[in-house]
Write a protein that holds these residues in place. Structure first.
Motif, mmCIF file in Angstrom:
data_model
loop_
_atom_site.group_PDB
_atom_site.id
_atom_site.type_symbol
_atom_site.label_atom_id
_atom_site.label_comp_id
_atom_site.label_asym_id
_atom_site.label_seq_id
_atom_site.Cartn_x
_atom_site.Cartn_y
_atom_site.Cartn_z
ATOM 1 N N HIS A 29 1.090 -1.270 -0.205
ATOM 2 C CA HIS A 29 0.264 0.064 -0.352
ATOM 3 C C HIS A 29 0.357 0.917 0.556
ATOM 4 N N ILE A 30 0.629 1.666 -1.033
ATOM 5 C CA ILE A 30 1.321 3.140 -0.925
ATOM 6 C C ILE A 30 0.618 4.511 -0.953
ATOM 7 N N ASP A 31 0.873 5.728 -0.034
ATOM 8 C CA ASP A 31 0.242 6.967 -0.278
ATOM 9 C C ASP A 31 0.944 7.841 -0.452
ATOM 10 N N ILE A 32 0.972 8.904 -1.735
ATOM 11 C CA ILE A 32 1.532 9.733 -1.807
ATOM 12 C C ILE A 32 0.691 11.277 -1.101
ATOM 13 N N VAL A 33 1.536 12.064 -0.445
ATOM 14 C CA VAL A 33 1.067 13.281 -0.055
ATOM 15 C C VAL A 33 1.288 14.723 -0.960
ATOM 16 N N VAL A 34 0.731 15.179 -1.286
ATOM 17 C CA VAL A 34 0.548 16.443 -2.240
ATOM 18 C C VAL A 34 0.262 17.383 -1.941
ATOM 19 N N SER A 35 1.272 18.991 -1.656
ATOM 20 C CA SER A 35 1.168 19.779 -1.018
ATOM 21 C C SER A 35 1.507 20.973 -1.780
ATOM 22 N N ASN A 36 1.503 22.604 -1.683
ATOM 23 C CA ASN A 36 2.560 23.868 -1.690
ATOM 24 C C ASN A 36 3.632 23.742 -0.663
ATOM 25 N N SER A 37 4.630 24.206 -0.814
ATOM 26 C CA SER A 37 5.266 24.236 0.734
ATOM 27 C C SER A 37 5.945 25.538 -0.213
ATOM 28 N N GLY A 38 5.949 25.804 -1.027
ATOM 29 C CA GLY A 38 6.592 27.407 -1.731
ATOM 30 C C GLY A 38 5.764 28.291 -1.206
ATOM 31 N N THR A 39 6.114 30.055 -2.111
ATOM 32 C CA THR A 39 5.899 30.910 -1.073
ATOM 33 C C THR A 39 4.980 31.941 -2.531
ATOM 34 N N GLU A 40 4.221 30.825 -3.604
ATOM 35 C CA GLU A 40 3.734 31.500 -4.618
ATOM 36 C C GLU A 40 1.914 29.962 -4.591
ATOM 37 N N ALA A 41 1.469 30.756 -5.021
ATOM 38 C CA ALA A 41 -0.149 30.027 -5.478
ATOM 39 C C ALA A 41 -0.163 29.377 -6.239
ATOM 40 N N VAL A 42 -0.192 27.464 -6.728
ATOM 41 C CA VAL A 42 -0.349 27.023 -7.135
ATOM 42 C C VAL A 42 -1.633 26.192 -8.091
ATOM 43 N N LEU A 43 -1.996 26.918 -9.636
ATOM 44 C CA LEU A 43 -2.987 25.850 -10.224
ATOM 45 C C LEU A 43 -2.198 24.750 -10.490
ATOM 46 N N VAL A 110 -11.907 17.108 -10.397
ATOM 47 C CA VAL A 110 -13.076 16.359 -10.624
ATOM 48 C C VAL A 110 -13.957 17.473 -11.710
ATOM 49 N N THR A 111 -14.126 18.370 -11.172
ATOM 50 C CA THR A 111 -15.341 18.983 -12.882
ATOM 51 C C THR A 111 -14.034 20.117 -13.501
ATOM 52 N N GLY A 112 -12.804 19.423 -14.137
ATOM 53 C CA GLY A 112 -12.371 19.669 -14.932
ATOM 54 C C GLY A 112 -11.855 21.045 -15.236
ATOM 55 N N GLU A 113 -12.065 21.911 -14.262
ATOM 56 C CA GLU A 113 -10.953 22.939 -13.586
ATOM 57 C C GLU A 113 -9.874 22.854 -12.892
ATOM 58 N N SER A 114 -8.848 24.396 -12.642
ATOM 59 C CA SER A 114 -8.002 23.476 -11.645
ATOM 60 C C SER A 114 -8.518 24.103 -10.888
ATOM 61 N N ILE A 142 6.888 10.653 -11.154
ATOM 62 C CA ILE A 142 5.864 11.990 -11.409
ATOM 63 C C ILE A 142 5.589 12.799 -12.192
ATOM 64 N N ARG A 143 4.511 13.469 -13.020
ATOM 65 C CA ARG A 143 4.688 14.807 -13.560
ATOM 66 C C ARG A 143 3.612 15.817 -13.233
ATOM 67 N N GLU A 144 3.903 16.214 -12.850
ATOM 68 C CA GLU A 144 2.616 17.579 -11.833
ATOM 69 C C GLU A 144 2.343 18.939 -13.698
ATOM 70 N N THR A 145 1.077 19.435 -13.893
ATOM 71 C CA THR A 145 0.841 20.094 -15.435
ATOM 72 C C THR A 145 0.245 21.331 -14.136
ATOM 73 N N VAL A 146 0.865 22.612 -14.036
ATOM 74 C CA VAL A 146 1.037 23.887 -12.895
ATOM 75 C C VAL A 146 1.173 25.261 -13.830
ATOM 76 N N SER A 147 0.192 25.973 -13.033
ATOM 77 C CA SER A 147 0.307 26.816 -12.770
ATOM 78 C C SER A 147 0.955 27.960 -11.272
ATOM 79 N N VAL A 148 1.902 28.802 -12.004
ATOM 80 C CA VAL A 148 1.763 29.974 -11.226
ATOM 81 C C VAL A 148 0.939 31.647 -11.644
ATOM 82 N N ASP A 149 0.406 31.775 -12.732
ATOM 83 C CA ASP A 149 -0.046 32.773 -12.913
ATOM 84 C C ASP A 149 -1.058 33.090 -13.010
ATOM 85 N N ASN A 150 -2.124 32.149 -12.553
ATOM 86 C CA ASN A 150 -3.637 32.010 -12.426
ATOM 87 C C ASN A 150 -3.984 31.336 -14.121
ATOM 88 N N GLY A 151 -2.907 30.888 -13.889
ATOM 89 C CA GLY A 151 -3.433 30.124 -16.036
ATOM 90 C C GLY A 151 -3.692 30.143 -16.724
#
Length: 492
Positions: A29-43, A110-114, A142-151
């Motif tokens: 059983h594997i658990d992967i925990v994801v969070s934002n530890s930086g100083t910028e908002a991340v979508l 779930v909604t398809g939105e970031s 692990i590959r993440e698709t993210v934005s730091v400029d509000n999308g």
């Protein structure tokens, strides 16, 4: 563990495994925990996890194996397993080149939105798979698709999380050998999913635990031994006939690398209304409902037999030689004794003493006694006795001197009284008692015969009567007044 290896990312990833470390060829059983530890908002638009699949040391899931992903919080994320033949080519200067397959797991909103990971995190759980059978280190990509400029712009980052697998002998954790619990079983003998700690007496149950299939297990409980048990993928031992709280002990034996490894597991269950064939206790404290006099009650359902000397403090006990220190009460405050009561020292009665059958003092010969009789063989003395405890309230007999037949309602004394305050009184009163059949005989009389007496003058007669005694009172002459009283004896 937390790691971002082989790349940079906007999010931070933590990894935990059960068991820890992973054991080859065992459920994982594997658990992967994801969070934002930086100083910028991340979508975040999606996170993709690639799990090495194959039968090599650097693979995690055996070839053809699958995982069941689950994302929390469920209202924000969905997780899907994708079968894909993603190829990874190793450099030519390596000793060997492998082309392991990868099983990507994609996590999307779930909604398809970031979704913003600024104030909350994501838990991704990978369940229902076994680690493959070779020791080694597998790399989760692990590959993440993210934005730091509000999308406005999106970027894809990759991190690698290493997972070590150890041979089973070095990874016999509680998840591999352990999880000993008792479960209720249904009518088909199948154990339930929820462990139980309380059973009804003689209720059927099943003891379950985890152990490798090549283990040898021995089960001990309630003086019983089941085993040795071997060759099972699912370990279960049916339990019946429990009548008291029971401790279970399971010994698990394994052969690894020419060595014998032994694990000991234990658990316990309580039984409602336990039965103890023999019980020796130092002290019993009553903690039941409150009795008539607000004492906590100790309830015993059934008879109590004392085979040896016993000492009871409080309101419980029977004879062998039982010693009571405290007040003994019966039902509704009345103590009923079905046999003789023997007092070797003083017997003190502070309330009423009522005899419904026979009370015999000083002898053991009950012949000739009737129910309610009190016989005293020897002297009877009362120190400063209150007369009312011997004689009952007197009853004035109205119309007593007409010669009508009467019957004594109890043992007692009949008192006749003549009184005059005038002159020329000539009066006589008589008492006749039945001597058998219809025959009566005069046994007492009182008389006044006086001329010109200016003073008060009186006369009286006393006749003892037994309960049921028939008698008559009559008079002759005139002058003065006459009264008759009956005093009950020993009637309260």
């Amino acid at each position: 563990m937390s790691a971002n290896i082989g790349g940079t990312s906007r999010l931070t990833y933590g990894l935990a495994t059960v068991p820890a470390p992973l054991a080859t060829g065992r459920p994982a059983h594997i658990d992967i925990v994801v969070s934002n530890s930086g100083t910028e908002a991340v979508l975040c638009k999606q996170i993709l996890v690639e799990i090495p699949t194959g039968d090599l040391a650097q693979d995690l899931v055996p070839a053809g194996g699958h995982v069941r992903p689950n994302a929390e919080p469920k209202e924000q994320w969905t997780a899907d397993e994708i079968e894909s033949g993603v190829l990874l080519a190793l450099p030519q200067d390596e000793l060997a080149a492998f082309t392991p397959g990868n099983t990507p797991v994609v996590v999307r909103p779930v909604t398809g939105e970031s979704v913003s990971l600024t104030t909350h995190g994501l838990l991704l759980s990978l369940k229902d798979f076994k680690a493959n059978g070779l020791a080694g280190t597998a790399l989760l990509r692990i590959r993440e698709t993210v934005s730091v400029d509000n999308g406005q712009t999106w970027e894809t980052n990759q991190v690698v999380l290493p997972l070590a697998k150890y041979p089973m002998a070095e990874a016999l954790t509680p998840d591999v050998v352990g999880d000993l619990v008792l479960r209720e079983i249904d009518t088909n003998g199948n154990p339930g999913s929820t462990p139980v700690t309380l059973l009804k007496a003689r209720q059927k149950a099943a003891l379950t635990w985890t152990a490798p299939s090549d283990a040898v297990c021995d089960v001990y409980y309630d003086g019983r031994h089941d085993g040795p048990l071997s060759g099972r993928d699912k370990w279960q031992c049916d339990v019946t006939g429990l009548t008291r709280d029971t401790q279970f002990h399971v010994r698990v034996t394994l052969e690894r690398s020419g060595e014998t490894i032994t694990h000991h597991l234990s658990t316990a269950v309580a039984v409602e209304e336990p039965v103890f064939p023999q019980l020796t206790v130092t002290k019993i404290s009553a903690g039941g409902q409150r009795g008539k006099y607000d004492h906590p009650l100790l309830t015993i359902d059934g008879a109590v037999q004392v085979e040896k000397d016993s000492h009871f403090s409080g309101s419980v006990g029977v004879a062998g030689e039982s010693h009571f220190y405290g007040t003994v009460y019966g039902g509704d405050g009345t103590l009923a004794v079905g046999d003789a009561v023997v007092a070797k020292k003083d017997l003190t009665v502070t309330g009423k003493l009522a005899v419904t059958e026979k009370a015999l003092v000083g002898s053991t010969d009950f012949s000739g006694m009737g129910n309610g009789d009190l016989w005293i063989s020897g002297k009877f003395s009362a120190d400063r006795a209150d007369l009312n405890t011997l004689l009952g309230t007197p009853d004035k007999l109205t119309g007593a001197f007409q010669g009508a037949e009467r019957t004594a309602q109890s043992h007692g004394l009949l008192l006749l009284w003549i009184k005059t305050v005038g002159r020329h009184a000539t009066r006589t009163v008589y008492v006749d008692i039945n001597t058998g059949g219809d025959n009566f005989e005069t046994v007492a009389a009182a008389s006044i015969d006086y001329g010109n007496a200016p003073d008060v003058w009186g006369a009286s007669a006393t006749v003892p009567l037994r309960k049921g005694q028939r008698y008559k009172i009559w008079q002759e002459g005139e002058g003065g007044t006459t009264d008759a009283y009956f005093f009950p004896v020993l009637s309260g």
